[in-house]
Scaffold this active site. Sequence first.
Site, PDB file in Angstrom:
ATOM      1  N   GLN A   9       0.841  -1.194   0.000  1.00  0.00           N
ATOM      2  CA  GLN A   9       0.000   0.000   0.000  1.00  0.00           C
ATOM      3  C   GLN A   9       0.876   1.244   0.000  1.00  0.00           C
ATOM      4  OE1 GLN A   9      -3.221  -0.483   2.678  1.00  0.00           O
ATOM      5  NE2 GLN A   9      -3.784   1.664   2.717  1.00  0.00           N
ATOM      6  N   SER A  89       4.811  -5.851   2.987  1.00  0.00           N
ATOM      7  CA  SER A  89       3.522  -5.778   3.676  1.00  0.00           C
ATOM      8  C   SER A  89       2.444  -6.454   2.829  1.00  0.00           C
ATOM      9  CB  SER A  89       3.188  -4.319   4.016  1.00  0.00           C
ATOM     10  OG  SER A  89       2.032  -4.227   4.812  1.00  0.00           O
ATOM     11  N   LEU A  90       1.477  -5.687   2.335  1.00  0.00           N
ATOM     12  CA  LEU A  90       0.446  -6.228   1.448  1.00  0.00           C
ATOM     13  C   LEU A  90       1.047  -7.052   0.307  1.00  0.00           C
ATOM     14  CD1 LEU A  90      -2.385  -6.264  -0.002  1.00  0.00           C
ATOM     15  CD2 LEU A  90      -1.677  -4.069  -1.000  1.00  0.00           C
ATOM     16  N   ARG A 114      -8.723  -7.621   4.997  1.00  0.00           N
ATOM     17  CA  ARG A 114      -7.577  -7.134   5.771  1.00  0.00           C
ATOM     18  C   ARG A 114      -7.644  -5.616   5.912  1.00  0.00           C
ATOM     19  NH1 ARG A 114      -2.115  -5.559   4.185  1.00  0.00           N
ATOM     20  NH2 ARG A 114      -0.512  -6.271   5.657  1.00  0.00           N
ATOM     21  N   HIS A 198       1.034  -2.328  11.341  1.00  0.00           N
ATOM     22  CA  HIS A 198       2.207  -3.062  11.853  1.00  0.00           C
ATOM     23  C   HIS A 198       2.624  -2.611  13.257  1.00  0.00           C
ATOM     24  CE1 HIS A 198       2.532  -4.988   8.009  1.00  0.00           C
ATOM     25  NE2 HIS A 198       2.548  -3.819   7.411  1.00  0.00           N
ATOM     26  N   GLN A 247       2.349 -10.848  10.623  1.00  0.00           N
ATOM     27  CA  GLN A 247       2.747  -9.623   9.937  1.00  0.00           C
ATOM     28  C   GLN A 247       1.864  -8.420  10.294  1.00  0.00           C
ATOM     29  OE1 GLN A 247       1.231  -8.297   6.296  1.00  0.00           O
ATOM     30  NE2 GLN A 247       2.980  -9.072   5.143  1.00  0.00           N
TER      31      GLN A 247
END
Length: 309
Positions: A9, A89-90, A114, A198, A247
């Site tokens: 993202q 991440s994503l 998510r 996070h 994560q």
Amino acid sequence: MIAFVFPGQGSQKVGMGQGLAERFPECQEAFTQADAALGFPISSLCFDGPADQLMLTENTQPAVLAVSVAALRALTARGVKPQRLAGHSLGEYTAYVAAGTLSFGDALRTVRNRGRYMQAAVPVGQGAMAVVMGLDEPKVIQACDEAAEGMVVSPANLNAPGQIVIAGESAAVKRAGDRAKALGAKKVITLDVSAPFHCALMQPAQDRLAADLRALVLSDPAVPVVANVDAEPKTDVARAISALVAQVTAPVRWEEVVRRLASEGVDTYVEVGFGTVLKGLIRKVDRSARVLSVSDPGGVESTVAALVT
């Protein structure tokens, strides 16, 4: 050795993926499948906006994933194949689509949820994220510890030497940024995000996402995926899913991911998806790396020319 790396993202922009869809039938098919899997035209949101809707986390996450998978299909159709995978991440979800662990449709629906879960975990305005420039990890941790005052603030993205993102409750992030400057940070930049990703505030999202992931039909990764949480290659499905679950609240250890890939022999990185954020970060970590970017037809053609013999 080639690694495909997938953006997260923050790389989104109206118009992304449109050139790929217009030029390559396999990319158009990816967007058609994404629209069907989600039950609404995510392709139109990618190509035409509006920007405010694309920027909503629950839309951004499947949109970024869809564009990355479209670019992936253009590469694999032309014979470019990776020996390692990773995502920021994503982007780690896209890596598991590429590895065959998650189906494309399941991944799209999961990352849409998510995004919803992450946004629901912390009301808008109560959380924040900021980039700390020019300070090492121990001093960033020190700044967060000294600024917390009973609130949540911690490193969220360990992106590259001297570039660490912190996340947590808004007031604590502000204090930690001020403390980081006092400890020698060159600059602290507040990010325009809708939630503090996070960090421990995301625990409700992590709990909900864990149930979703563990209900899916999954397969062992066909190509090792180096995970964000520990920079370790995942080759079995149980460890892969545990890493995706953890994560949500754990920091993205991107610098360590790149160092691990390099230690395993990766010398060529292909950033698959919109933007060049990862290209810049990888070069800060490994100056000798060759980094190619694939977000449009020109990127597909130049990468195929460079890598297919």
